[in-house]
Design a protein around this motif. Structure first.
Motif, PDB file in Angstrom:
ATOM      1  N   UNK A 163      -2.414  35.877   8.062  1.00 33.99           N
ATOM      2  CA  UNK A 163      -1.756  36.726   7.076  1.00 33.99           C
ATOM      3  C   UNK A 163      -1.518  38.123   7.637  1.00 33.99           C
ATOM      4  N   UNK A 164      -0.393  38.704   7.246  1.00 38.13           N
ATOM      5  CA  UNK A 164      -0.125  40.098   7.617  1.00 38.13           C
ATOM      6  C   UNK A 164      -0.928  41.014   6.684  1.00 38.13           C
ATOM      7  N   UNK A 165      -1.013  42.283   7.051  1.00 35.85           N
ATOM      8  CA  UNK A 165      -1.718  43.253   6.196  1.00 35.85           C
ATOM      9  C   UNK A 165      -1.074  43.339   4.822  1.00 35.85           C
ATOM     10  N   UNK A 166       0.250  43.306   4.798  1.00 31.58           N
ATOM     11  CA  UNK A 166       0.979  43.367   3.525  1.00 31.58           C
ATOM     12  C   UNK A 166       0.648  42.155   2.653  1.00 31.58           C
ATOM     13  N   UNK A 167       0.596  40.978   3.257  1.00 35.58           N
ATOM     14  CA  UNK A 167       0.266  39.768   2.510  1.00 35.58           C
ATOM     15  C   UNK A 167      -1.163  39.827   1.981  1.00 35.58           C
ATOM     16  N   UNK A 168      -2.074  40.327   2.813  1.00 32.43           N
ATOM     17  CA  UNK A 168      -3.473  40.458   2.375  1.00 32.43           C
ATOM     18  C   UNK A 168      -3.581  41.378   1.158  1.00 32.43           C
ATOM     19  N   UNK A 169      -2.938  42.543   1.249  1.00 28.89           N
ATOM     20  CA  UNK A 169      -2.978  43.498   0.129  1.00 28.89           C
ATOM     21  C   UNK A 169      -2.409  42.871  -1.136  1.00 28.89           C
ATOM     22  N   UNK A 170      -1.292  42.169  -1.004  1.00 28.39           N
ATOM     23  CA  UNK A 170      -0.655  41.563  -2.181  1.00 28.39           C
ATOM     24  C   UNK A 170      -1.556  40.502  -2.808  1.00 28.39           C
TER      25      UNK A 170
END
Length: 87
Positions: free
Chosen positions: A52-59
């Motif tokens: 997962x990308x950082x953006x995906x993790x945050x979401x």
């Protein structure tokens, strides 16, 4: 092996389910602790997903936390209405 948070969370869930089934009162602090413990466990699981990308993790974290908070509010209000929530 299970982490300490997972063991405590699972025990808290089991205790609350048993109290719910028996119609017993439930302490708000116990309910809050169970939800917060599950949110922390979920965050650690998401952090461990290397694909997962950082953006995906945050979401995913934000979405889960919002859902958990909404469920907590709903359940506590239902218990409050039924006179079964110890504030």
């Amino acid at each position: 092996m299970l982490t300490l948070e997972k063991i405590l969370s699972d025990k808290a869930v089991a205790d609350l389910i048993q109290k719910e089934a028996l119609g017993e009162k439930i302490r708000k602090v116990d309910f809050d602790l169970m939800i917060e413990s599950r949110k922390l466990t979920h965050e650690k699981e998401i952090d461990a997903c290397t694909q997962l990308s950082d953006k995906q993790r945050r979401k995913l974290k934000d979405s889960f936390n919002k859902a958990a908070d909404n469920i907590k509010e709903y359940c506590q209000e239902r218990l409050r209405i039924n006179g079964r929530l110890i504030e």
